[in-house]
Write a protein that holds these residues in place. Structure first.
Motif, short mmCIF file in Angstrom:
data_model
loop_
_atom_site.label_atom_id
_atom_site.label_comp_id
_atom_site.label_asym_id
_atom_site.label_seq_id
_atom_site.Cartn_x
_atom_site.Cartn_y
_atom_site.Cartn_z
N LYS A 173 41.47 44.98 44.08
CA LYS A 173 41.91 46.37 44.28
C LYS A 173 41.13 47.00 45.43
N GLU A 174 41.70 48.07 45.95
CA GLU A 174 41.12 48.81 47.07
C GLU A 174 39.64 49.12 46.80
N GLY A 177 40.46 46.22 51.54
CA GLY A 177 40.74 47.57 52.01
C GLY A 177 39.47 48.22 52.53
N ARG A 184 43.46 41.17 50.06
CA ARG A 184 44.05 42.51 50.14
C ARG A 184 44.32 43.00 48.72
N PRO A 185 44.47 44.31 48.54
CA PRO A 185 44.76 44.82 47.20
C PRO A 185 46.05 44.21 46.64
#
Length: 252
Positions: free
Chosen positions: A91-92, A118, A36-37
């Protein structure tokens, strides 16, 4: 890479490989919620090592030819052998391949998956889906008397038709009590060429599919392989056994 001769595994040994493969698959499933981010690749590595040890197994990559970590984490344009570290924060929109090889009772379970961090871009989503389907198509070629080239041809034909390229510098490999050994399995090639498959062979199929050029370069750490054009790369890997009548995936 090992220079050991080709080994055909007995039913008992394949059962041991099944146990190692199941363990490897469970490890990936355990790590998946961490993707996940905001998390670092080192945190994912450390949890993999903790879980592996807690279940009485060992991480094959740790110390292998000097590799410093327990798993490989390959983010975005990293093709394979990315080294987990504290500075690399997911990161996303990233994609990350996590490659694990626990040793269970002396046998190596080797598998990897590419995850979305994400929401992926449409291009990243397509690349990852095509890579997973490439692995499926490669596995579907496996049966006694088929040829190694049939596997690579199926992967290459499909991936290139979808507008992507197939990494040629890294291959699948035999695996059992040894991490890397015969037979080596290119993910490109010609049908009807290469070694004939025989029941009892156990090896990985692990296509690395790139957004742009298939060419890669290895960074100064002597491990991290990246796409030459720094475009995205994805990978999926299973360990499979050639059976009397086809194929069994050992890392489900």
């Amino acid at each position: 890479m090992g220079k050991e001769p080709l080994v055909l595994l007995s039913h008992r040994e394949i059962d041991k490989m099944r146990q190692a493969g199941r363990f490897a698959s469970e490890l990936l499933s355990h790590l998946e919620p961490l993707v996940r981010p905001g998390i670092s690749t080192l945190e994912i590595n450390d949890e993999a090592e903790r879980w592996t040890q807690a279940h009485g197994a060992k991480s094959a990559p740790l110390g292998y030819h000097g590799f410093p970590k327990s798993i490989c984490t390959s983010v975005n344009h990293v093709v394979c052998h990315g080294i987990p570290n504290a500075k690399q924060i997911l990161k996303e929109g990233d994609i990350i391949n996590i490659d694990v090889t626990p040793i269970v009772d002396g046998f190596y379970g080797d598998t990897s998956r590419t995850y979305f961090v994400g929401q992926p871009s449409p291009l990243a989503k397509k690349l990852v889906e095509v890579t997973e389907e490439s692995l499926r198509r490669g596995i579907a070629e496996v049966k006694p008397d088929a040829r190694v080239g049939d596997i690579g041809a199926a992967i290459q034909e499909y991936a290139e038709a979808e507008g992507f390229s197939v990494v040629q510098d890294f291959t699948g490999h035999g695996v059992h009590r040894v991490f890397h050994t015969e037979p080596f399995i290119p993910h490109y090639g010609k049908r009807g060429t290469g070694k004939k498959l025989r029941a009892g062979m156990v090896f990985t199929i692990e296509p690395m599919i790139n957004e742009g050029t298939w060419e890669v370069e290895v960074l100064d750490d002597n491990w991290t392989a990246v796409t030459k054009d720094r475009k995205l790369s994805a990978q999926f890997e299973h360990t499979i056994a050639v059976t009397e009548d086809g194929v069994e995936i050992l890392t489900l």
